[in-house]
Write a protein that holds these residues in place. Structure first.
Motif, short mmCIF file in Angstrom:
data_model
loop_
_atom_site.label_atom_id
_atom_site.label_comp_id
_atom_site.label_asym_id
_atom_site.label_seq_id
_atom_site.Cartn_x
_atom_site.Cartn_y
_atom_site.Cartn_z
N ARG A 156 20.58 15.30 23.23
CA ARG A 156 19.85 14.72 22.12
C ARG A 156 18.75 13.77 22.56
NH1 ARG A 156 24.67 16.05 20.16
NH2 ARG A 156 24.94 16.55 17.96
N SER A 165 17.17 9.32 19.24
CA SER A 165 16.21 10.37 18.91
C SER A 165 14.82 9.96 19.34
CB SER A 165 16.22 10.64 17.39
OG SER A 165 17.52 10.96 16.94
N ALA A 189 13.64 15.31 18.72
CA ALA A 189 14.84 14.93 17.98
C ALA A 189 14.47 13.86 16.96
CB ALA A 189 15.90 14.39 18.94
N ARG A 226 15.94 11.30 13.46
CA ARG A 226 17.06 10.72 12.72
C ARG A 226 16.52 10.05 11.46
NH1 ARG A 226 22.11 8.21 12.78
NH2 ARG A 226 22.71 9.14 14.78
#
Length: 438
Positions: free
Chosen positions: A140, A276, A369, A371
């Motif tokens: 991640r 992220s 990534a 969030r």
């Protein structure tokens, strides 16, 4: 035998010797004669190569001047033609070599990016085996870039003093938002957040921040984007921020980008996950819209297949997001800035498209990534005015920040929010409608 030999006598022996000498002389004479004949018939030798050229063969013969000139012209024309053909072939060869080099470079770049994800993973460690069912977790967190202070040495010195753990809040401002900026940094100071910085887009804001002991960074006056910074409105400045943020990331700092219509009630760095590339607040107003849901599209004309399932999520707010100094993050900034320089588009729409659209034919998606922040802690003004202030339990919640992004009357609402949450004035929000008047 002896007697026979004696009977031959001296005369016979002399004749035999004479005959032998005569034969030798005859053979030599015949050889000389044959040599003379060959010398006459083949003056250039018997084995003469056809490639040997008579140096005088192109010279004009006596009484044939026209014929000689014709042969010379023909030879000159032939030479010029061969030279032209040679030049043409050389140019063609150079063009082919150029095309080969270009194709080779394209192939190299394609091979370089082919297994980029796997190479990045290998750079972090050995390839693991898959664990037991239900225990496998994918990668991640992308590694951060190596800081490069040569990008902006002056900014690097400022960040060394301001940042905490290589993190800081950054806001861009010009004279158009001076009043909101004052409310913004006043609340940051009240909470006790030390690591924040104002990027001044004009001299007025730079002097204003200095007079209020606010950390400020004034961009070089000859910068090509200064014209936008000085006179641009909210959308123009919003587009500009993606180019400016790139320098912070190149210097190795994580940035919590903040618009100036945001109020702080707690230190946001205490509520970040940092797992992220981009961690952003949402424009959503409940669990479904903020975090995603399965939206069923109904098309009765399709009969049995009338129901199509779609996945939906409300956009991230490009006025408040945390971005780490990784390659996908920098690529995101480059993509958004490039598109905004060529398209008449809203920066928030472009920001979300680049973050969300997957790879498909003719397009390589961004491998970043992301969030979504808790929409009650990192609250937008729709959530506040439509839901929270009307709910007895939610109104007791202390948010981290509130972004007045859904309403145009920003400054009066910002002041009312401060009265409500800081000074405890319970009716401070009542004069305002859920939405706007227009």
């Amino acid at each position: 035998m002896i007697g026979r030999r004696d009977r031959e006598g001296p005369l016979m022996r002399n004749n035999t010797h004479f005959l032998r000498k005569s034969r030798v002389v005859t053979a030599v004479a015949i050889g000389i004669l044959i040599g003379c004949i060959f010398a006459f018939l083949f003056p250039n030798g018997f084995f003469v190569s056809n490639t040997v050229t008579n140096p005088n063969r192109n010279l004009p013969l006596a009484g044939s001047k026209t014929q000689g000139n014709s042969a010379g012209c023909e030879s000159s024309d032939r030479t010029n033609m061969l030279k032209s053909e040679f030049v043409a072939v050389s140019e063609k060869n150079a063009e082919l070599k150029k095309q080969v080099r270009e194709l080779t470079e394209r192939l190299r770049l394609a091979e370089q990016g082919k297994d980029q994800a796997q190479k990045q993973f290998l750079a972090l460690g050995k390839q693991p085996k898959a664990g037991p069912f239900g225990t496998v977790k994918g990668l991640r967190i992308n590694p951060t870039v190596v800081p490069d202070e040569s990008v902006n040495p002056r900014l690097a010195k400022i960040l060394e003093k301001v940042a905490v753990n290589r993190e800081l809040i950054v806001a861009l401002a010009n004279g158009n938002v001076k009043e909101m900026l004052e409310v913004w940094f006043t609340n940051i100071k009240r909470v006790g957040i030390p690591n924040y910085l104002v990027v001044a887009l004009d001299d007025e804001i730079a002097k204003f921040c200095e007079s209020n002991q606010v950390p400020v960074y004034r961009r070089d006056p000859d910068d090509s984007v200064d014209a936008i910074g000085r006179a641009g409105g909210n959308h123009a400045v919003s587009a500009l921020k993606f180019r400016i943020l790139r320098e912070f990331l190149q210097l190795g700092y994580s940035v919590l980008l903040s618009d100036v219509d945001i109020l702080y009630f707690q230190n946001p760095f205490d509520y970040l996950y940092r797992d992220s590339d981009v961690e952003s607040m949402s424009d959503g107003h409940n669990n479904m819209t903020a975090y995603g849901y399965n939206d069923v599209f109904d098309e009765p004309a399709m009969g049995w297949a009338r129901f199509a399932h779609t996945m939906r999520i409300w956009v991230y707010n490009s006025g408040f997001f945390y971005i780490r100094p990784t390659l996908p993050s920098i690529e995101l900034l480059d993509r958004v800035a490039t598109r905004l320089s060529k398209e008449n588009a809203w920066d928030q729409a472009v920001f979300n498209e680049e973050l969300s659209f997957p790879s498909h034919p003719g397009y390589d998606g961004l491998h970043a990534a992301r969030r979504t922040m808790d929409f009650y802690l990192f609250m937008n003004s729709k959530v506040l005015f439509k839901t929270v202030r009307n709910d007895a339990n939610l109104s007791k919640l202390k948010p981290v920040i509130i972004h007045v992004n859904y309403h145009p009357d920003k400054l009066p609402r910002m002041k009312a929010i401060v009265e409500y949450y800081v000074n405890g004035k319970q009716d401070a929000l009542k004069p305002f409608p859920d939405g706007s008047d227009w």
